[in-house]
Design an enzyme around this catalytic site. Structure first.
Site, PDB file in Angstrom:
ATOM      1  N   GLY A 156       0.812  -1.217   0.000  1.00  0.00           N
ATOM      2  CA  GLY A 156       0.000   0.000   0.000  1.00  0.00           C
ATOM      3  C   GLY A 156       0.841   1.261   0.000  1.00  0.00           C
ATOM      4  O   GLY A 156       2.079   1.215   0.008  1.00  0.00           O
TER       5      GLY A 156
ATOM      6  N   GLY B 212       0.258  -1.288   6.560  1.00  0.00           N
ATOM      7  CA  GLY B 212      -0.765  -0.255   6.706  1.00  0.00           C
ATOM      8  C   GLY B 212      -2.115  -0.869   7.032  1.00  0.00           C
ATOM      9  O   GLY B 212      -2.233  -2.071   7.281  1.00  0.00           O
ATOM     10  N   ALA B 213      -3.143  -0.034   7.045  1.00  0.00           N
ATOM     11  CA  ALA B 213      -4.518  -0.517   7.270  1.00  0.00           C
ATOM     12  C   ALA B 213      -5.476   0.512   6.693  1.00  0.00           C
ATOM     13  O   ALA B 213      -5.115   1.670   6.472  1.00  0.00           O
ATOM     14  CB  ALA B 213      -4.785  -0.709   8.755  1.00  0.00           C
TER      15      ALA B 213
ATOM     16  N   LYS C  47      -8.330  -4.374   6.502  1.00  0.00           N
ATOM     17  CA  LYS C  47      -7.280  -4.273   5.508  1.00  0.00           C
ATOM     18  C   LYS C  47      -7.775  -4.866   4.190  1.00  0.00           C
ATOM     19  O   LYS C  47      -8.783  -5.544   4.164  1.00  0.00           O
ATOM     20  CB  LYS C  47      -6.033  -5.038   5.973  1.00  0.00           C
ATOM     21  CG  LYS C  47      -5.297  -4.291   7.096  1.00  0.00           C
ATOM     22  CD  LYS C  47      -4.019  -4.989   7.534  1.00  0.00           C
ATOM     23  CE  LYS C  47      -3.079  -5.344   6.438  1.00  0.00           C
ATOM     24  NZ  LYS C  47      -2.703  -4.221   5.556  1.00  0.00           N
TER      25      LYS C  47
ATOM     26  N   GLY D 299      -7.794  -2.956   1.125  1.00  0.00           N
ATOM     27  CA  GLY D 299      -8.185  -1.957   0.126  1.00  0.00           C
ATOM     28  C   GLY D 299      -7.415  -2.160  -1.171  1.00  0.00           C
ATOM     29  O   GLY D 299      -7.933  -1.945  -2.259  1.00  0.00           O
TER      30      GLY D 299
ATOM     31  N   GLU E 292      -0.952 -10.574   3.298  1.00  0.00           N
ATOM     32  CA  GLU E 292      -0.647  -9.691   4.444  1.00  0.00           C
ATOM     33  C   GLU E 292      -0.976 -10.384   5.762  1.00  0.00           C
ATOM     34  O   GLU E 292      -0.221 -10.286   6.734  1.00  0.00           O
ATOM     35  CB  GLU E 292      -1.452  -8.391   4.331  1.00  0.00           C
ATOM     36  CG  GLU E 292      -0.990  -7.498   3.195  1.00  0.00           C
ATOM     37  CD  GLU E 292      -1.913  -6.322   2.938  1.00  0.00           C
ATOM     38  OE1 GLU E 292      -1.496  -5.411   2.215  1.00  0.00           O
ATOM     39  OE2 GLU E 292      -3.049  -6.307   3.446  1.00  0.00           O
TER      40      GLU E 292
ATOM     41  N   LYS F 133      -7.445   7.223   9.571  1.00  0.00           N
ATOM     42  CA  LYS F 133      -7.819   5.802   9.569  1.00  0.00           C
ATOM     43  C   LYS F 133      -8.372   5.337  10.917  1.00  0.00           C
ATOM     44  O   LYS F 133      -8.829   4.204  11.041  1.00  0.00           O
ATOM     45  CB  LYS F 133      -6.605   4.940   9.207  1.00  0.00           C
ATOM     46  CG  LYS F 133      -5.908   5.311   7.897  1.00  0.00           C
ATOM     47  CD  LYS F 133      -6.534   4.654   6.726  1.00  0.00           C
ATOM     48  CE  LYS F 133      -5.816   4.845   5.418  1.00  0.00           C
ATOM     49  NZ  LYS F 133      -4.539   4.188   5.297  1.00  0.00           N
TER      50      LYS F 133
HETATM   51  C1  A5P Z   1      -3.472  -3.667   0.900  1.00  0.00           C
HETATM   52  O1  A5P Z   1      -4.118  -4.834   0.532  1.00  0.00           O
HETATM   53  C2  A5P Z   1      -4.069  -3.109   2.143  1.00  0.00           C
HETATM   54  O2  A5P Z   1      -4.329  -3.982   3.168  1.00  0.00           O
HETATM   55  C3  A5P Z   1      -3.311  -1.902   2.653  1.00  0.00           C
HETATM   56  O3  A5P Z   1      -2.439  -2.234   3.667  1.00  0.00           O
HETATM   57  C4  A5P Z   1      -4.300  -0.940   3.157  1.00  0.00           C
HETATM   58  O4  A5P Z   1      -5.287  -0.851   2.157  1.00  0.00           O
HETATM   59  C5  A5P Z   1      -3.707   0.420   3.457  1.00  0.00           C
HETATM   60  O5  A5P Z   1      -3.265   1.001   2.285  1.00  0.00           O
HETATM   61  P1  A5P Z   1      -2.788   2.509   2.208  1.00  0.00           P
HETATM   62  O6  A5P Z   1      -1.553   2.618   3.054  1.00  0.00           O
HETATM   63  O7  A5P Z   1      -2.494   2.725   0.755  1.00  0.00           O
HETATM   64  O8  A5P Z   1      -3.902   3.361   2.697  1.00  0.00           O
END
Ligand code: A5P
Length: 227
Positions: free
Chosen positions: A27, A83-84, A95, A97, A104, A122
């Site tokens: 991400g 990330g999340a 998670k 997105g 993950e 978030k």
């Molecule tokens: C990827 O599959 C996701 O789990 C990311 O970790 C999550 O969507 C956070 O992404 P960003 O850091 O781009 O917001």
């Protein structure tokens, strides 16, 4: 939110030490984390090996000369940073997105210390505003979606650029809009009981060691959930 993401990402990298096997999430926040790791490898001679959760993270690590290990070569990782899309006060996460939730979660589950890096937007009181991604195999996906609907959400098959989104595992993502998720562990178990579901993007706070929240002004707030 770039400065907030960068602040959280760079703070987390201080936990990485010589000799560690590091699980790399995916991400836009993780992008800054991998950049910082690359900088430490380049400037300090930091010696690490990375296990990436997506092709994109792997490519970036390789570009920055961070040695990459295949997951089949490890029995455990020292640290994981990811990330999340949402985090509640107990460290429960949504998670996926970006669609990499399954890999993950495998890496987070097998990391000795799992650190979550997010920007301040978030943080939520209760998970569920962000549609919950669920990875489902293609066969009978219509049936799995019916059962997801029965759990109280509106399930939508993910489409990107007018095409059905396909994960790196060859599966599909169903994005499930719930009103509010009151018991993430219970919901996660119910979703995983549906045949065809591989995994959901609900990550229990029990997996998380710290939540590192970056703010737009570049400051960082760290919540330590367990030793
Ligand atoms: C990827 O599959 C996701 O789990 C990311 O970790 C999550 O969507 C956070 O992404 P960003 O850091 O781009 O917001």
């Amino acid at each position: 939110m770039e400065s907030a993401k960068r602040a959280a990402a760079e703070y987390a990298v201080k936990y990485v030490q010589d000799g560690m096997i590091v699980a790399l999430g995916s991400g836009s926040t993780v992008y800054f984390m991998i950049q910082k790791l690359g900088q430490r490898v380049r400037e300090e001679g930091l010696k690490i090996q990375a296990v990436p959760s997506s092709d994109r993270s792997e490519q970036l690590a390789r570009e920055l000369n961070i040695p990459v290990l295949d997951v089949s070569a490890v029995s455990r990782m020292d640290i994981g940073i990811d990330g999340a899309d949402e985090v509640d006060r107990y460290g429960n996460l949504i998670k996926g997105g970006g669609g990499a939730l399954l890999r993950e979660k495998i890496l987070a589950f097998n990391s000795n210390a799992f650190h979550v890096i997010v920007d301040e937007d978030k943080q939520v009181d209760a998970l569920g505003k962000f549609p919950l991604p669920v990875e489902v195999i293609p066969f009978g996906i219509n049936l799995a979606m019916k059962h997801l609907n029965d759990l109280g959400c509106t399930p939508v098959l993910r489409v990107r650029n007018d095409k059905t989104f396909i994960t790196e595992n060859g599966n599909r993502i169903v994005d499930c809009q719930f009103d509010k998720i009151t018991d993430p562990d219970l919901l996660s178990a119910a979703i995983r009981r549906i045949p065809g579901v591989v995994e959901s993007g609900l990550f229990s706070g029990k997996l998380v060691k710290t939540v590192i929240v970056g703010r737009k002004d570049g400051s960082v707030d760290e919540r330590v959930l367990r030793d």
